[in-house]
Design a protein around this motif. Sequence first.
Motif, mmCIF file in Angstrom:
data_model
loop_
_atom_site.group_PDB
_atom_site.id
_atom_site.type_symbol
_atom_site.label_atom_id
_atom_site.label_comp_id
_atom_site.label_asym_id
_atom_site.label_seq_id
_atom_site.Cartn_x
_atom_site.Cartn_y
_atom_site.Cartn_z
ATOM 1 N N PRO A 145 -2.489 78.513 102.729
ATOM 2 C CA PRO A 145 -3.602 78.683 101.794
ATOM 3 C C PRO A 145 -4.027 77.324 101.246
ATOM 4 N N LEU A 146 -5.264 77.137 100.993
ATOM 5 C CA LEU A 146 -5.880 75.899 100.509
ATOM 6 C C LEU A 146 -5.998 74.827 101.597
ATOM 7 N N LYS A 147 -5.386 75.097 102.740
ATOM 8 C CA LYS A 147 -5.599 74.255 103.908
ATOM 9 C C LYS A 147 -5.808 75.203 105.079
ATOM 10 N N ALA A 148 -6.391 76.384 104.776
ATOM 11 C CA ALA A 148 -6.414 77.485 105.738
ATOM 12 C C ALA A 148 -7.088 77.091 107.044
ATOM 13 N N THR A 149 -8.275 76.508 106.958
ATOM 14 C CA THR A 149 -9.031 76.191 108.172
ATOM 15 C C THR A 149 -8.299 75.141 108.996
ATOM 16 N N VAL A 246 5.775 83.074 102.898
ATOM 17 C CA VAL A 246 5.487 81.653 103.132
ATOM 18 C C VAL A 246 4.130 81.296 102.519
ATOM 19 N N ALA A 247 3.150 82.164 102.763
ATOM 20 C CA ALA A 247 1.804 81.896 102.249
ATOM 21 C C ALA A 247 1.811 81.775 100.734
ATOM 22 N N ALA A 248 2.553 82.658 100.072
ATOM 23 C CA ALA A 248 2.594 82.625 98.609
ATOM 24 C C ALA A 248 3.228 81.326 98.107
ATOM 25 N N VAL A 249 4.329 80.929 98.742
ATOM 26 C CA VAL A 249 5.028 79.698 98.331
ATOM 27 C C VAL A 249 4.138 78.477 98.562
ATOM 28 N N VAL A 250 3.536 78.458 99.740
ATOM 29 C CA VAL A 250 2.684 77.310 100.072
ATOM 30 C C VAL A 250 1.501 77.226 99.100
ATOM 31 N N TYR A 251 0.946 78.384 98.769
ATOM 32 C CA TYR A 251 -0.197 78.388 97.854
ATOM 33 C C TYR A 251 0.208 77.791 96.506
ATOM 34 N N TRP A 252 1.358 78.235 96.017
ATOM 35 C CA TRP A 252 1.845 77.761 94.722
ATOM 36 C C TRP A 252 2.006 76.239 94.731
ATOM 37 N N ARG A 253 2.583 75.748 95.841
ATOM 38 C CA ARG A 253 2.853 74.314 95.938
ATOM 39 C C ARG A 253 1.565 73.500 96.056
ATOM 40 N N TRP A 254 0.649 73.930 96.939
ATOM 41 C CA TRP A 254 -0.568 73.149 97.156
ATOM 42 C C TRP A 254 -1.482 73.180 95.948
#
Lengths: 267, 286
Positions: A145-149, A246-254
């Motif tokens: 997420p936030l780097k989805a594309t 994974v998506a949730a963790v990555v979103y939180w971090r980014w």
Amino acid sequence: MNVLITGAAGGLGRAFAAECGRRGYSLFLTDINREGLLCLQRGLERQFNITVTTKACDLTNAESVNDMLELIDRHSIRFDMLLNIAGLDFEGSFMGREREKIIEIVTLNNAATLRITHAVIQRRRKGRCFTVVFVSSLASMFPMPLKATYAASKRFLLDFATSLRQELKEQNVNVLALCPGGMVTTRESMEGIAAQGFWGEVTTNPLETVARKTLDRALDGKGLYVPGSLNRTLSFLGKLIPRSIVAAVVYWRWNRAQNRWLNPAKE
Amino acid sequence: MKTAVITGATSGIGFETASLLARKGFRVLGIGHSEENCLKAQERILSENPDAKIAYFWGDLMQQREVLCLSRDVAAYLSENCDGELNVLINNAGCVRSWYATTDEGYEQQFALNHLAGFYLTHGLLPFLKKTKGRIIITGSKSHKGIKVRWGDVMLSRGYNPLIAYKQSKLCNVLFAKGINDRYAAEGVRAYVVDPGLVNTDIGNKKTGTLVKLIWALRKLQGVPPTVPAKTYAFLCEQEKAPEGLCYYLCRETTYSKQVTSENASRLFALSERLCGICYGREAAV
């Protein structure tokens, strides 16, 4: 060894070009940045005394690529290796970006990469092995997420490379996908990595080592290279843990890292 | 009026030296990275000393085309305002990196900025220095001792260690000064290296990683303010008769590495000439 490098004037491209220079390869460099190409050409010729040819080209423009191919054919240049380094990303959420900027990511990272790959494999040197390197990313291992594309475009390259490798195996072509973590390629990336703090720095791969080991592995017939043992562990975990988590963790971090980077005043 | 050119003159040692030389009646031409920082520095110097003769030029000294532009701009200024004379060139700009990173030429950044930029700029301004039997001062460091130049791989692309790259670039500073003296002392142009000691500046905080930042944040607390080394630069600029030494620390001659030989200096000269695409001895005429 004749090598074509796309995106040669950027940070990673320059590191690959220098590594090839050290090995005495002949280089054909392309990038959209004409001035950067000329600087690099001078630097490489002075350092390594090798043959360097450059041609500025917009890989997303079929006509521009045809011009370059015409130059290549006119001089009967044939290649032993293609390093697909050109690629781009813009920071920010999907809806927070301009529409056309998002299209640009996919157009360059995927469509343009396929175009040049097809053209250059057709122009391989007869009777010799050929090597193709795609620069995917550690980001291709996870939903981002936030780097989805960007992450999805890199996933495309990873899957494509794996399949193409099988298709071309019998024709003496080796295909390798490189999946690095962050790398210090530009001023912005230095700041970006600093903004991510600890995790940004420990997943950062040294450019010069990535370039050297990628070439070693590609020439050795390997198909995938994830630099750094921590990154290899992360990519392994990425396969075990459910993708939604994974998506949730990555979103939180980014989300935190990007806020810190883009709004430093709020700290 | 004597004229001094100082690179990296918007902060730290370069700024204090520019400020001190301006107070001592030098016309100071500062070079900095960004227009914003240059204008700020100029304003600060003028606010403390309204009579200061100071002008700033900006560009990225890491990129050779920008060094060339700057050297042409400064040369034009010297011809127009200073009768084509330059008394002192202070090659001070420098950086620390945490990672291997390259310039547009594909050169390692610490080597490119800490050594090659000064080598290239000096070449462009040498004709103006010759006219006054001028002096070149380079910001070095005690840390240049204890290592050798890795001639086979000066960009350190094998086993890059940022600290070694820094030390090597500082050793190159002393070798460059030695090379200048070997070639031009007979014509009256002399080069010196100033060891500023441990100074409380931000060099370790610019575009570096957490580890380097942390170490530097602690280390710089023990450093002296940049006004201290500035005095050594002023001392070297003001001596009537050119001092005979090579390295200076706190206005006194100091020791340097055994690696600093004429042979190594010539080797570095030849390599740097090739990497810059220039040839000392074939400078532009004034």
